[in-house]
Write a protein that holds these residues in place. Sequence first.
Motif, PDB file in Angstrom:
ATOM      1  N   THR A  95       0.844  -1.195   0.000  1.00  0.00           N
ATOM      2  CA  THR A  95       0.000   0.000   0.000  1.00  0.00           C
ATOM      3  C   THR A  95       0.880   1.246   0.000  1.00  0.00           C
ATOM      4  OG1 THR A  95      -1.673  -1.174   1.303  1.00  0.00           O
ATOM      5  CG2 THR A  95      -1.832   1.206   1.261  1.00  0.00           C
ATOM      6  N   CYS A 112      -4.940  10.115   2.061  1.00  0.00           N
ATOM      7  CA  CYS A 112      -5.120   9.207   0.926  1.00  0.00           C
ATOM      8  C   CYS A 112      -4.222   7.999   1.063  1.00  0.00           C
ATOM      9  CB  CYS A 112      -4.789   9.975  -0.359  1.00  0.00           C
ATOM     10  SG  CYS A 112      -5.088   9.065  -1.879  1.00  0.00           S
ATOM     11  N   MET A 114      -3.266   4.343  -1.550  1.00  0.00           N
ATOM     12  CA  MET A 114      -3.452   3.743  -2.870  1.00  0.00           C
ATOM     13  C   MET A 114      -2.964   2.304  -2.862  1.00  0.00           C
ATOM     14  SD  MET A 114      -2.141   6.933  -5.252  1.00  0.00           S
ATOM     15  CE  MET A 114      -0.531   7.052  -4.493  1.00  0.00           C
ATOM     16  N   LEU A 122      -5.481   1.120 -10.393  1.00  0.00           N
ATOM     17  CA  LEU A 122      -4.992   1.745  -9.174  1.00  0.00           C
ATOM     18  C   LEU A 122      -6.192   2.240  -8.372  1.00  0.00           C
ATOM     19  CD1 LEU A 122      -2.564   2.859  -7.522  1.00  0.00           C
ATOM     20  CD2 LEU A 122      -2.753   4.955  -8.895  1.00  0.00           C
ATOM     21  N   ASN A 123      -6.344   1.711  -7.163  1.00  0.00           N
ATOM     22  CA  ASN A 123      -7.412   2.137  -6.264  1.00  0.00           C
ATOM     23  C   ASN A 123      -6.888   3.311  -5.426  1.00  0.00           C
ATOM     24  OD1 ASN A 123      -9.278   0.023  -6.973  1.00  0.00           O
ATOM     25  ND2 ASN A 123      -7.945  -1.357  -5.837  1.00  0.00           N
ATOM     26  N   VAL A 124      -7.519   4.456  -5.586  1.00  0.00           N
ATOM     27  CA  VAL A 124      -7.127   5.678  -4.875  1.00  0.00           C
ATOM     28  C   VAL A 124      -8.242   6.009  -3.884  1.00  0.00           C
ATOM     29  CG1 VAL A 124      -6.520   8.105  -5.123  1.00  0.00           C
ATOM     30  CG2 VAL A 124      -5.858   6.479  -6.916  1.00  0.00           C
ATOM     31  N   THR A 136     -13.355   5.658  -2.786  1.00  0.00           N
ATOM     32  CA  THR A 136     -12.318   5.079  -3.625  1.00  0.00           C
ATOM     33  C   THR A 136     -12.673   5.279  -5.085  1.00  0.00           C
ATOM     34  OG1 THR A 136     -11.796   3.389  -1.971  1.00  0.00           O
ATOM     35  CG2 THR A 136     -11.099   2.955  -4.234  1.00  0.00           C
TER      36      THR A 136
END
Length: 143
Positions: A95, A112, A114, A122-124, A136
């Motif tokens: 992460t 934040c 990611m 890419l999960n932000v 997300t």
Amino acid sequence: MKKVVILFAFIFTSTVVLAQKSDEIIGKWLNKDKEAHLQIYKKGNKYYGKLAWLKNPNDESGQPKKDSKNPSGELKGRPLLGLEILKGFEYKNGTWEDGTIYDPKSGKTYSCKMTLDGKNKLNVRGYVGISLIGRTEVFTRVD
């Protein structure tokens, strides 16, 4: 002596693999609305991201869009293109965390983290306080 050489080789290999894993995030990413490319890069041991492309880079008068929603009056005139919106991320166990994301549409900055989902998603996650209270968005890698 043999044990020392083997230990050194193990530590060196582990460090190289970890560095390669942490750098997987580097590159260009398209946001979910397909309005912007985010260029993620590394400075020192931390990761940052800036707006590298905008679908509509100019305002109604044909001028480059500015950071008009920024709460700081002195920053409102800076252009959106090239604006650093991701700051100070550290890689920890798969992460990228302890960073912030700035939303130029609202002028707000959020905590934040990611994570990668495969090589191209890419999960932000932006949040206030704890990450359970947040949102997300999924970005896709640009070739």
